[in-house]
Motif scaffolding. Structure first.
Motif, PDB file in Angstrom:
ATOM      1  N   LYS A  97      99.396  33.585  14.472  1.00 57.08           N
ATOM      2  CA  LYS A  97      99.310  32.163  14.799  1.00 57.08           C
ATOM      3  C   LYS A  97      98.585  31.940  16.126  1.00 57.08           C
ATOM      4  CE  LYS A  97     102.930  29.415  14.279  1.00 57.08           C
ATOM      5  NZ  LYS A  97     104.226  28.727  14.542  1.00 57.08           N
ATOM      6  N   LEU A 100      94.814  32.874  16.070  1.00 60.09           N
ATOM      7  CA  LEU A 100      94.019  31.832  15.418  1.00 60.09           C
ATOM      8  C   LEU A 100      93.961  30.561  16.266  1.00 60.09           C
ATOM      9  CD1 LEU A 100      95.220  32.261  11.726  1.00 60.09           C
ATOM     10  CD2 LEU A 100      93.027  32.971  12.706  1.00 60.09           C
ATOM     11  N   SER A 103      91.182  29.897  18.931  1.00 59.53           N
ATOM     12  CA  SER A 103      89.824  29.554  18.485  1.00 59.53           C
ATOM     13  C   SER A 103      89.810  28.349  17.547  1.00 59.53           C
ATOM     14  CB  SER A 103      89.181  30.759  17.784  1.00 59.53           C
ATOM     15  OG  SER A 103      89.929  31.103  16.646  1.00 59.53           O
ATOM     16  N   ALA A 104      90.975  27.711  17.356  1.00 55.60           N
ATOM     17  CA  ALA A 104      91.029  26.548  16.464  1.00 55.60           C
ATOM     18  C   ALA A 104      90.704  25.275  17.259  1.00 55.60           C
ATOM     19  CB  ALA A 104      92.404  26.434  15.842  1.00 55.60           C
TER      20      ALA A 104
END
Length: 197
Positions: A97, A100, A103-104
């Motif tokens: 989590k 990710l 870079s979300a």
């Protein structure tokens, strides 16, 4: 956790039936890794198929008892002596989590870290409360109480390490200078973007 080896190690102490094996396994691990009876049955069937356990006659009982074969005893002994390999890291939802999230687009990593820190601290309070129910060092203690105490210690130390890791992530994100184009691009995209025209 190797249920197979754990059950073999228990059987090396004395012959047991499936229900008692399940009860002993859960008691000795402080109930942290519950196993269902079907899992114990299927594990015993595989161990028997592989020649690691054999059924023994149970006097005055209508229960199949198992005991390890010589090969099974050697397997259990080897399991005790072999360190647990740390080379293969299992999937950890929190790690995935957060990896990710950095870079979300539109995700505030600090919010995720803070929410997780609150949950981990709550778990640590629960572990501390449970630990207070275990006899203090120097007081008489049963083997199951000692086992449960060690399991609680592991959970507590793991949670403490997670809080330190979350602090590290928060600091790293605060120090990082990410360009808007770096989020969600591949290495090839970035390489092409950096080529002078």
């Amino acid at each position: 956790m190797s249920v197979k080896h754990g059950l073999l190690a228990l059987l090396a102490e004395e012959p047991m039936g499936v229900y008692r094996l399940r009860k002993e396994f859960e008691a000795r691990t402080g109930g942290s890794w519950p196993v269902n009876i079907g899992q114990v049955y299927s594990t015993m069937q595989r161990l028997e198929r592989d020649g690691l356990v054999a059924k023994v006659a149970a006097p005055h009982e209508d229960v199949d008892l198992y005991e390890p074969t010589e090969t099974g005893r050697a397997e259990a002994d080897a399991w005790w002596r072999t360190p647990v390999a740390r080379g293969e890291v299992g999937r950890d939802e929190l790690v995935i989590k957060l990896a990710l999230a950095v870079s979300a687009v539109g995700v505030d990593v600090r919010d995720i870290v803070q929410a997780q820190r609150s949950e981990t601290m709550r778990a640590m309070r629960d572990f501390t409360r449970l630990k207070s129910q275990v006899p203090a060092p120097g007081e008489p203690v049963t083997s199951p109480e000692l086992a449960w105490s060690l399991v609680l210690d592991h959970h507590t130390f793991t949670a403490e390490a997670e809080v330190r890791w979350l602090d590290h992530i928060e600091a790293s994100v605060a120090r990082a200078v990410l360009t808007p184009s770096s989020a969600g691009t591949t290495t090839t995209d970035r390489d092409e973007a950096e080529v002078p025209r």
